[in-house]
Design a protein around this motif. Structure first.
Motif, mmCIF file in Angstrom:
data_model
loop_
_atom_site.group_PDB
_atom_site.id
_atom_site.type_symbol
_atom_site.label_atom_id
_atom_site.label_comp_id
_atom_site.label_asym_id
_atom_site.label_seq_id
_atom_site.Cartn_x
_atom_site.Cartn_y
_atom_site.Cartn_z
ATOM 1 N N TYR A 78 13.408 11.718 11.170
ATOM 2 C CA TYR A 78 12.644 11.416 9.955
ATOM 3 C C TYR A 78 11.146 11.516 10.229
ATOM 4 C CZ TYR A 78 16.880 9.204 8.020
ATOM 5 O OH TYR A 78 18.141 8.946 7.556
ATOM 6 N N GLU A 79 10.413 12.001 9.223
ATOM 7 C CA GLU A 79 8.964 11.864 9.159
ATOM 8 C C GLU A 79 8.649 11.063 7.902
ATOM 9 O OE1 GLU A 79 6.448 15.368 9.693
ATOM 10 O OE2 GLU A 79 8.208 16.448 10.439
ATOM 11 N N PHE A 80 8.075 9.893 8.058
ATOM 12 C CA PHE A 80 7.717 9.059 6.914
ATOM 13 C C PHE A 80 6.285 9.382 6.495
ATOM 14 C CE2 PHE A 80 11.289 6.862 8.740
ATOM 15 C CZ PHE A 80 11.984 6.411 7.629
ATOM 16 N N LEU A 81 6.102 9.578 5.177
ATOM 17 C CA LEU A 81 4.844 10.078 4.643
ATOM 18 C C LEU A 81 4.216 9.092 3.667
ATOM 19 C CD1 LEU A 81 6.240 13.619 3.691
ATOM 20 C CD2 LEU A 81 5.163 12.985 5.863
ATOM 21 N N ALA A 82 2.904 8.974 3.726
ATOM 22 C CA ALA A 82 2.125 8.229 2.733
ATOM 23 C C ALA A 82 1.168 9.205 2.082
ATOM 24 C CB ALA A 82 1.364 7.067 3.390
ATOM 25 N N ASP A 83 1.340 9.399 0.772
ATOM 26 C CA ASP A 83 0.547 10.400 0.052
ATOM 27 C C ASP A 83 0.638 11.767 0.726
ATOM 28 O OD1 ASP A 83 -0.211 8.483 -1.795
ATOM 29 O OD2 ASP A 83 -2.112 8.036 -0.792
ATOM 30 N N GLY A 84 1.825 12.085 1.210
ATOM 31 C CA GLY A 84 2.071 13.395 1.796
ATOM 32 C C GLY A 84 1.664 13.552 3.240
ATOM 33 N N LYS A 85 1.075 12.517 3.848
ATOM 34 C CA LYS A 85 0.635 12.606 5.239
ATOM 35 C C LYS A 85 1.555 11.768 6.120
ATOM 36 C CE LYS A 85 -4.280 13.441 4.356
ATOM 37 N NZ LYS A 85 -4.373 14.721 5.065
ATOM 38 N N PRO A 86 1.943 12.278 7.293
ATOM 39 C CA PRO A 86 2.859 11.522 8.163
ATOM 40 C C PRO A 86 2.208 10.259 8.711
ATOM 41 C CG PRO A 86 2.032 13.475 9.281
ATOM 42 C CD PRO A 86 1.572 13.582 7.861
ATOM 43 N N VAL A 87 2.972 9.152 8.701
ATOM 44 C CA VAL A 87 2.450 7.890 9.223
ATOM 45 C C VAL A 87 3.318 7.311 10.331
ATOM 46 C CG1 VAL A 87 1.082 7.195 7.229
ATOM 47 C CG2 VAL A 87 3.511 6.651 7.290
ATOM 48 N N HIS A 88 4.614 7.615 10.334
ATOM 49 C CA HIS A 88 5.419 7.274 11.504
ATOM 50 C C HIS A 88 6.701 8.083 11.511
ATOM 51 C CE1 HIS A 88 8.386 4.436 9.595
ATOM 52 N NE2 HIS A 88 7.393 4.157 8.798
ATOM 53 N N LEU A 89 7.384 8.046 12.659
ATOM 54 C CA LEU A 89 8.564 8.873 12.894
ATOM 55 C C LEU A 89 9.752 7.997 13.247
ATOM 56 C CD1 LEU A 89 6.873 11.432 15.347
ATOM 57 C CD2 LEU A 89 7.060 11.665 12.859
ATOM 58 N N SER A 90 10.944 8.543 13.073
ATOM 59 C CA SER A 90 12.153 7.833 13.482
ATOM 60 C C SER A 90 13.246 8.843 13.785
ATOM 61 C CB SER A 90 12.616 6.865 12.388
ATOM 62 O OG SER A 90 13.817 6.202 12.782
ATOM 63 N N GLY A 139 -0.709 1.050 -3.349
ATOM 64 C CA GLY A 139 -1.142 2.136 -4.211
ATOM 65 C C GLY A 139 -0.979 3.515 -3.625
ATOM 66 N N ARG A 140 0.013 3.691 -2.753
ATOM 67 C CA ARG A 140 0.243 4.990 -2.146
ATOM 68 C C ARG A 140 1.676 5.447 -2.402
ATOM 69 N NH1 ARG A 140 -2.662 4.887 3.734
ATOM 70 N NH2 ARG A 140 -2.442 7.131 3.471
ATOM 71 N N GLN A 141 1.877 6.732 -2.368
ATOM 72 C CA GLN A 141 3.194 7.306 -2.611
ATOM 73 C C GLN A 141 3.946 7.422 -1.295
ATOM 74 O OE1 GLN A 141 4.678 8.247 -5.576
ATOM 75 N NE2 GLN A 141 6.523 8.650 -4.354
ATOM 76 N N GLY A 142 5.055 6.710 -1.182
ATOM 77 C CA GLY A 142 5.853 6.756 0.035
ATOM 78 C C GLY A 142 7.021 7.707 -0.103
ATOM 79 N N ASP A 143 7.255 8.490 0.920
ATOM 80 C CA ASP A 143 8.368 9.434 0.909
ATOM 81 C C ASP A 143 8.715 9.766 2.353
ATOM 82 O OD1 ASP A 143 10.335 11.069 -0.081
ATOM 83 O OD2 ASP A 143 9.000 12.331 -1.263
ATOM 84 N N TRP A 144 9.731 10.595 2.539
ATOM 85 C CA TRP A 144 10.066 11.021 3.885
ATOM 86 C C TRP A 144 10.745 12.378 3.854
ATOM 87 C CZ3 TRP A 144 12.390 6.647 1.693
ATOM 88 C CH2 TRP A 144 13.726 6.787 1.312
ATOM 89 N N GLU A 145 10.674 13.048 4.994
ATOM 90 C CA GLU A 145 11.401 14.292 5.218
ATOM 91 C C GLU A 145 12.382 14.037 6.359
ATOM 92 O OE1 GLU A 145 8.498 17.263 6.045
ATOM 93 O OE2 GLU A 145 7.674 17.276 4.003
ATOM 94 N N SER A 146 13.527 14.702 6.307
ATOM 95 C CA SER A 146 14.541 14.448 7.329
ATOM 96 C C SER A 146 15.274 15.727 7.703
ATOM 97 C CB SER A 146 15.541 13.406 6.837
ATOM 98 O OG SER A 146 16.288 13.902 5.733
ATOM 99 N N VAL A 185 5.524 4.445 15.912
ATOM 100 C CA VAL A 185 4.491 4.005 14.970
ATOM 101 C C VAL A 185 3.120 4.143 15.639
ATOM 102 C CG1 VAL A 185 3.695 2.109 13.501
ATOM 103 C CG2 VAL A 185 6.138 2.334 14.032
ATOM 104 N N PRO A 186 2.261 5.064 15.180
ATOM 105 C CA PRO A 186 0.949 5.250 15.807
ATOM 106 C C PRO A 186 -0.013 4.123 15.447
ATOM 107 C CG PRO A 186 1.185 6.699 13.912
ATOM 108 C CD PRO A 186 2.502 6.007 14.076
ATOM 109 N N THR A 187 -0.645 3.578 16.464
ATOM 110 C CA THR A 187 -1.555 2.448 16.264
ATOM 111 C C THR A 187 -2.714 2.805 15.344
ATOM 112 O OG1 THR A 187 -0.988 1.611 18.457
ATOM 113 C CG2 THR A 187 -3.014 0.773 17.462
ATOM 114 N N ALA A 188 -3.194 4.039 15.422
ATOM 115 C CA ALA A 188 -4.356 4.435 14.623
ATOM 116 C C ALA A 188 -4.037 4.521 13.137
ATOM 117 C CB ALA A 188 -4.883 5.779 15.116
ATOM 118 N N LEU A 189 -2.753 4.705 12.786
ATOM 119 C CA LEU A 189 -2.386 4.920 11.389
ATOM 120 C C LEU A 189 -1.684 3.736 10.751
ATOM 121 C CD1 LEU A 189 -0.997 8.584 11.617
ATOM 122 C CD2 LEU A 189 -3.352 7.834 11.237
#
Length: 251
Positions: free
Chosen positions: A136-148, A100-107, A236-240
């Motif tokens: 890349y910054e991968f976002l869930a509901d506009g907040k970053p959750v992991h990088l690549s 139920g979250r919006q997934g997107d990314w910035e690159s 991938v941050p363990t907390a997120l």
């Protein structure tokens, strides 16, 4: 009993003020200097207290802006599976939609970047050979959750419609689909996960504490001829996030 370090006491004070809703989700905290004056401690003590609460998810730091009360964040599931590579689809967006979250990314892509020694080794090329690098910054509901950070040999994609991973007619289609457009069949990927501590830059991008625990995944895609066509460093941050591996079983 030894006396506890001062920053732990300040952390308790700040945590209590959040719990009592003096500050609520999204509120910006007063400056460190102001908190230090109110509590009768040095600014470094306040900084350490805030860093602790950021690592615990109570606060979040925003580069150049200040420290805020964190919005409640649930860990997202990051699924690693070759079976999830589908034509014209994004496994990350599918994962986010499932919860139920919006997934997107910035690159950001830089073409013709000389390959560092480690990247060249993973791609089977020579140090200094040109690559296309995409962060890349991968976002869930506009907040970053992991990088690549992805590296592709320029000699493979240069001069083609897929040279830019996020540009052209195959933008965002993923490595497997883009390489297929060149007649290259990606047969498998190799991933090497390793626990590490976040760098200052990674922590700033992800809104976590510097040196917080992350999983660093070195991933390399190979063609059916054994040629590496892309390698990436995934943070991938363990907390997120929680990482789940799907392993197909052949019968």
């Amino acid at each position: 009993m030894p006396e506890q370090p001062p920053y732990l006491g300040i952390a308790d004070v700040l945590r209590r003020r959040v719990a009592e809703r003096e500050w609520t989700s999204g509120d910006r905290l007063p400056s460190r200097a102001q908190i230090a004056q109110e509590c009768g401690v040095g600014e470094n003590v306040v900084r350490r207290a805030q860093e602790l609460l950021i690592s615990q998810g109570v606060l979040e730091g925003r580069a150049g802006s200040g420290t805020y009360v964190a919005e409640p964040r649930k860990r997202v599931r990051v699924v690693r599976s070759a079976a999830r590579e589908q034509p014209q689809s994004s496994p990350f967006r599918a994962d986010m939609k499932a919860v139920g979250r919006q997934g997107d990314w910035e690159s950001r892509t830089d073409a013709k970047v000389p390959a560092p020694a480690e990247v060249a080794t993973r791609l089977g090329t020579t140090e200094g050979d040109l690559c296309v690098r995409t962060a890349y910054e991968f976002l869930a509901d506009g907040k970053p959750v992991h990088l690549s950070t992805s590296w592709e040999p320029y000699e493979v994609t240069g001069g083609t419609l897929v040279v830019l991973p996020e540009g052209g007619p195959h933008a965002g289609a993923g490595v497997v689909n883009r390489m297929a457009a060149l007649g290259i069949n990606v047969s498998h990927a190799v991933e090497q996960p390793e626990p590490q501590q976040a760098t200052a830059e990674e922590a700033s991008l992800l809104g976590i504490q510097k040196a917080a625990l992350v999983t660093h995944i070195r991933r390399t895609y190979y063609s059916d001829e054994g040629q590496p066509v892309e390698t990436a460093d995934i943070v991938v941050p363990t907390a997120l996030c929680e990482i789940v591996y799907e392993v197909p079983i052949s019968r």
